[in-house]
Write a protein that holds these residues in place. Structure first.
Motif, mmCIF file in Angstrom:
data_model
loop_
_atom_site.group_PDB
_atom_site.id
_atom_site.type_symbol
_atom_site.label_atom_id
_atom_site.label_comp_id
_atom_site.label_asym_id
_atom_site.label_seq_id
_atom_site.Cartn_x
_atom_site.Cartn_y
_atom_site.Cartn_z
ATOM 1 N N MET A 202 0.853 -1.090 0.094
ATOM 2 C CA MET A 202 -0.055 -0.031 0.101
ATOM 3 C C MET A 202 1.000 1.045 0.133
ATOM 4 O O MET A 202 0.430 2.354 -0.407
ATOM 5 N N GLN A 203 2.046 1.229 0.358
ATOM 6 C CA GLN A 203 2.826 2.340 0.529
ATOM 7 C C GLN A 203 3.450 2.556 -0.801
ATOM 8 O O GLN A 203 3.539 3.849 -1.305
ATOM 9 N N ASP A 204 3.648 1.582 -1.661
ATOM 10 C CA ASP A 204 3.847 1.922 -3.286
ATOM 11 C C ASP A 204 2.710 2.744 -4.037
ATOM 12 O O ASP A 204 3.112 3.519 -4.655
ATOM 13 N N LEU A 205 1.605 2.258 -3.442
ATOM 14 C CA LEU A 205 0.533 3.021 -4.000
ATOM 15 C C LEU A 205 0.318 4.452 -3.514
ATOM 16 O O LEU A 205 0.150 5.251 -4.190
ATOM 17 N N ASP A 206 0.656 4.792 -2.376
ATOM 18 C CA ASP A 206 0.533 5.902 -1.551
ATOM 19 C C ASP A 206 1.446 6.730 -2.328
ATOM 20 O O ASP A 206 1.462 8.059 -2.631
ATOM 21 N N ASP A 207 2.851 6.428 -2.443
ATOM 22 C CA ASP A 207 3.997 6.938 -2.893
ATOM 23 C C ASP A 207 3.646 7.420 -4.382
ATOM 24 O O ASP A 207 4.027 8.484 -4.925
ATOM 25 N N ALA A 208 2.945 6.504 -5.287
ATOM 26 C CA ALA A 208 2.652 6.996 -6.727
ATOM 27 C C ALA A 208 1.592 7.945 -6.468
ATOM 28 O O ALA A 208 1.794 8.884 -7.289
ATOM 29 N N ASN A 209 0.680 7.682 -5.687
ATOM 30 C CA ASN A 209 -0.424 8.989 -5.634
ATOM 31 C C ASN A 209 0.295 10.441 -5.460
ATOM 32 O O ASN A 209 -0.122 11.226 -6.022
ATOM 33 N N ALA A 210 1.150 10.513 -4.339
ATOM 34 C CA ALA A 210 1.957 11.384 -3.868
ATOM 35 C C ALA A 210 2.761 12.161 -5.416
ATOM 36 O O ALA A 210 2.857 13.465 -5.398
ATOM 37 N N ILE A 212 2.171 11.677 -8.376
ATOM 38 C CA ILE A 212 1.117 12.286 -9.208
ATOM 39 C C ILE A 212 0.460 13.599 -8.975
ATOM 40 O O ILE A 212 0.508 14.530 -9.662
ATOM 41 N N ASP A 213 0.252 13.595 -7.592
ATOM 42 C CA ASP A 213 -0.222 14.836 -7.048
ATOM 43 C C ASP A 213 0.772 16.093 -7.025
ATOM 44 O O ASP A 213 0.232 17.132 -7.548
ATOM 45 N N ASP A 214 2.124 15.734 -6.872
ATOM 46 C CA ASP A 214 3.391 16.865 -7.002
ATOM 47 C C ASP A 214 3.217 17.173 -8.472
ATOM 48 O O ASP A 214 3.208 18.522 -8.665
ATOM 49 N N ALA A 215 3.100 16.488 -9.260
ATOM 50 C CA ALA A 215 3.423 16.725 -10.855
ATOM 51 C C ALA A 215 2.123 17.641 -11.282
ATOM 52 O O ALA A 215 2.191 18.460 -11.935
ATOM 53 N N ALA A 216 0.907 17.292 -10.780
ATOM 54 C CA ALA A 216 -0.149 17.867 -11.138
ATOM 55 C C ALA A 216 -0.246 19.125 -10.624
ATOM 56 O O ALA A 216 -0.486 20.151 -11.313
ATOM 57 N N ALA A 217 -0.186 19.466 -9.234
ATOM 58 C CA ALA A 217 0.288 20.736 -8.637
ATOM 59 C C ALA A 217 1.217 21.520 -9.502
ATOM 60 O O ALA A 217 1.099 22.641 -9.871
ATOM 61 N N ALA A 218 2.565 21.008 -9.599
ATOM 62 C CA ALA A 218 3.342 21.764 -10.473
ATOM 63 C C ALA A 218 2.958 22.132 -11.946
ATOM 64 O O ALA A 218 3.537 23.286 -12.574
ATOM 65 N N ALA A 219 2.102 21.442 -12.528
ATOM 66 C CA ALA A 219 1.508 21.902 -13.828
ATOM 67 C C ALA A 219 0.401 22.821 -13.700
ATOM 68 O O ALA A 219 -0.305 22.946 -14.706
ATOM 69 N N GLY A 220 0.056 22.995 -12.522
ATOM 70 C CA GLY A 220 -1.226 23.954 -12.305
ATOM 71 C C GLY A 220 -2.416 23.057 -12.505
ATOM 72 O O GLY A 220 -3.570 23.706 -12.825
ATOM 73 N N ARG A 221 -2.352 21.981 -12.236
ATOM 74 C CA ARG A 221 -3.656 21.118 -12.187
ATOM 75 C C ARG A 221 -4.186 20.934 -10.856
ATOM 76 O O ARG A 221 -3.372 20.614 -9.771
ATOM 77 N N ASP A 222 -5.260 20.584 -10.435
ATOM 78 C CA ASP A 222 -5.838 20.131 -9.344
ATOM 79 C C ASP A 222 -5.414 18.664 -9.398
ATOM 80 O O ASP A 222 -6.046 18.017 -9.961
#
Length: 312
Positions: A202-210, A212-222
């Protein structure tokens, strides 16, 4: 705890074997009859024991009425994105808006190359996928009248005509595991579609989500703009087990609710071609998971148990 708040979807991941094509179509029809939201199919064009996935999707669309259909995931190296864009839009129009696009950068490169595809390194595969998403979105965008010119190393367009536009905003769901692919997903995709069996914890799942979240935010996306889907294996049994998704329906309900509420997953796609599992998933498990998640989101009810002890 991560919950992106999406509505929950449940589906099937059907092996497109050509030895018994009527069974393959029947599993898709059963998925619809059971109340599932999605029927998806592997796409391995180099595999002679499989039906061609796009032909299969088109046939299944004509034999169903409600269920959404998707490749899981389309093999980009053997499906040029400009042609794929028109195929997806055409089937979406013909089916009344029932198509989504799972998309992958490719694997099994010996087999791809044997079929005339170009062998790519992992880094090249990421770049090619990024170009492909831009091509597909540009050809779907008929709000612009100008033809499409997109320079690129892998999928350049030079004056391509736009259209047709799909019947609805088709989601592009990327199959991704490595950091660069996860960043691409956050920057450009509408969904992330991995298989739980390829994640070690589950940590792999959480790390991957993080990532994705960081990349989305850096690109100006929610980050919530990226739906999190998951291919899940498992089996029904009478007794509870410490194994994930191996037990009675109530154990499945508890564990899928945790995956939704604590690990961000909002679409669960069952592998294994088991008609009993698909029926129980659609008729019993999915309604109960939706009820439990809705109660938790509304601040009511009791939090479900951890997915696996020590991992949630």
């Amino acid at each position: 705890m991560t919950d992106y708040g999406h509505d929950l979807l449940f589906g099937s991941f059907i092996t497109p074997g050509n030895a018994a094509p009527e069974r393959v179509v029947g599993l898709a029809q059963l998925s619809e009859q059971a109340g599932l939201d999605l029927a998806t199919f592997q796409d391995h064009p180099y595999q002679p024991s499989f039906l061609d996935t796009w032909t299969l999707l088109s046939y299944v669309a004509a034999r169903t009425e409600r269920i959404t259909l998707a490749p899981n995931v389309a093999n980009l190296p053997l499906r040029p994105p400009a042609v794929l864009a028109r195929s997806v839009a055409s089937l979406d129009l013909l089916s009344g808006g029932r198509v989504e696009l799972g998309l992958g950068s490719g694997a099994f490169w010996d087999a791809i190359e044997a079929m005339g595809g170009r062998r790519l390194t992992p880094g090249q595969g990421v770049d090619a996928l990024r170009e492909a998403i831009a091509v597909i979105r540009a050809l779907w965008d008929t709000s612009e009248r100008a033809r499409v010119d997109l320079p690129g190393e892998y999928w350049p367009l030079a004056g391509a005509k736009r259209g047709p536009a799909p019947a609805h905003p088709v989601g592009i769901w990327v199959g991704a595991y490595k950091p660069r692919m996860l960043r691409l997903t956050g920057q450009h995709a509408d969904g992330w579609l991995p298989s739980l069996g390829y994640l070690s914890s589950m940590q792999d799942l959480d790390d991957a989500n993080a990532r994705i979240d960081d990349a989305a935010a850096a690109a100006g996306r929610d980050p919530r703009a990226v739906r999190r889907l998951l291919n899940v294996g498992g089996r029904l049994s009478a007794r509870r087990s410490t194994d994930l998704l191996t037990g009675p329906p109530e154990q499945w309900v508890e564990q899928l609710a945790v995956l939704a509420l604590e690990h961000g997953t909002s679409a669960f796609i069952a592998t294994g071609d088991d008609p009993t599992l698909l029926t129980v998933l659609g008729q019993e498990i999915a309604p109960a998971v939706r009820e439990l998640v809705a109660a938790e989101r509304g601040g009511a009810g009791t939090a479900p148990a951890a997915v696996v002890a020590g991992e949630a």
